[in-house]
Enzyme design. Structure first.
Site, short mmCIF file in Angstrom:
data_model
loop_
_atom_site.label_atom_id
_atom_site.label_comp_id
_atom_site.label_asym_id
_atom_site.label_seq_id
_atom_site.Cartn_x
_atom_site.Cartn_y
_atom_site.Cartn_z
CB SER A 1 -0.98 0.05 1.18
OG SER A 1 -1.60 1.32 1.25
CG ASN B 1 -1.72 -2.63 -10.47
OD1 ASN B 1 -0.77 -2.17 -11.08
ND2 ASN B 1 -2.39 -1.95 -9.56
CB VAL B 2 -0.92 -9.46 -7.97
CG1 VAL B 2 -1.25 -10.95 -8.05
CG2 VAL B 2 0.53 -9.20 -8.38
CB VAL C 1 -8.71 -0.98 -7.22
CG1 VAL C 1 -8.04 -1.67 -8.37
CG2 VAL C 1 -9.89 -0.18 -7.72
NE ARG D 1 -4.57 5.07 -3.99
CZ ARG D 1 -4.44 3.77 -3.70
NH1 ARG D 1 -5.17 3.24 -2.73
NH2 ARG D 1 -3.60 3.01 -4.37
CE1 TYR E 1 5.13 -2.14 -1.10
CE2 TYR E 1 4.64 -1.10 -3.22
CZ TYR E 1 4.80 -2.24 -2.44
OH TYR E 1 4.64 -3.49 -3.01
#
Length: 328
Positions: free
Chosen positions: A92, A184-185, A199, A283, A155
């Site tokens: 995250s 984006n697994v 998401v 974001r 991160y």
């Protein structure tokens, strides 16, 4: 699933750190199904006990409730291990912006502890999770190893640092390390709950409950959404890769590009819902567009993803319907 055809010596021992998490538990399950011995190490800070509960009675599975920040625990866990799949980390981007010190402690020092333990115990291959976030503000598409920009979050910086340590451990100590930059697994067992949920599961959970999901930004940002079985294949291919391919990082994606609003509409259609999303602010720290050039992983690791987005999302929807319950 093409990874099930991959062969290791019969008595191979795998250590999966973060093994109670989304990716880790899927790796544990795949390896057990293939007949190998699996040690799972997880402190359950973000991993979930229920993810590994089905494996606890398996004769080739051991669960170690330990923390990668504890070097002694890492040394004990890697004794007699052939392959380490290091998935333990805090994910995250937004949370890392709130807690940079904790991310440094877990994602950098913890990974370094694991590399050092693997080196001391003569582990054959050390495969570790990196992230597409290392591309930072680079606008080049598709994302290609060697063309990174400036990182945009703590991160991303932790993952970039892990890659540098991976390179050094190959150069200085001849430990075969392979960094896998996940794109984006998504898939079975990904947690839909909490403020930092990914998401796809978050959208699915809200839509199934007839609630309006929030899309951060205008929905025109793009991602290379990658089904979990592709990631399992990437990890196992890295374990079988030649030493010449070690000390480097590789994109592990599907090689596609999906726009967030299109993904949202696809999910609505698959669930038979007509729900307008809420559009929220962008974001902080997010990359706007991201898709993977996977040619280096194909060439050096033999990585050949079996699932495109369409095939993967159909399987994921089926899993969430079964496990979250479809209110219809």
């Amino acid at each position: 699933m093409s990874y099930q055809n991959l062969k290791f010596p019969e008595n191979s021992v795998f250590l999966v750190t973060g093994g109670a998490g989304f990716i880790g538990s899927n790796l544990c399950e795949a390896l057990l199904q293939m007949g190998y011995t699996v040690r799972c190490m997880d402190n359950l800070s973000t991993g979930r006990y229920e993810n590994i509960e089905p494996f606890l009675s398996h004769p080739k599975f051991t669960f170690l409730k330990e923390d990668i920040r504890d070097l002694d625990a890492c040394l004990k866990a890697t004794e007699g291990v052939d392959y380490v799949l290091n998935q333990a980390a805090w994910g995250s981007v937004p949370r890392s912006i709130e807690m940079p010190l904790l991310y440094e402690e877990i994602n950098i020092r913890g990974t370094l502890n694991m590399m050092e333990a693997a080196r001391q115990n003569g582990v054959k291959k050390f495969v570790y999770a990196s992230s597409s976030s290392v591309y930072g503000d680079s606008t080049e598409l598709p994302k290609r190893e060697g063309a990174e920009g400036k990182v945009l979050s703590p991160y991303a910086l932790t993952k970039k640092t892990d890659e540098e340590y991976g390179r050094l451990y190959k150069v200085l100590y001849d430990l075969d390390t392979y960094g896998l930059r996940y794109f984006n697994v998504f898939g079975r067992r990904q947690d839909p709950n909490g403020a930092y949920a990914a998401v796809i599961p978050k959208f699915l959970k809200l839509l199934m409950a007839d609630e309006r999901p929030t899309i951060n930004g205008d929905g025109k940002q793009s991602r290379d959404f990658t089904y979990i079985d592709n990631v399992i294949e990437g990890n196992l291919r890295a374990c079988l890769a030649p030493s010449e391919a070690a000390g480097e990082a590789y994109n592990i994606g599907a090689g596609g590009r999906e726009f967030l609003i299109d993904v949202y509409n696809d999910l609505c259609e698959a669930l038979g819902k007509k729900i307008e999303p809420i559009f929220g602010p962008n974001r902080k720290g997010d990359i706007r567009d991201s898709n993977a050039d996977i040619s280096k992983a194909r060439r050096n690791l033999g990585y050949d993803p079996s699932y495109d987005f369409k095939a993967g999302i159909a399987l994921a929807i089926d899993w969430y319907k079964e496990n979250l319950g479809d209110p219809q």
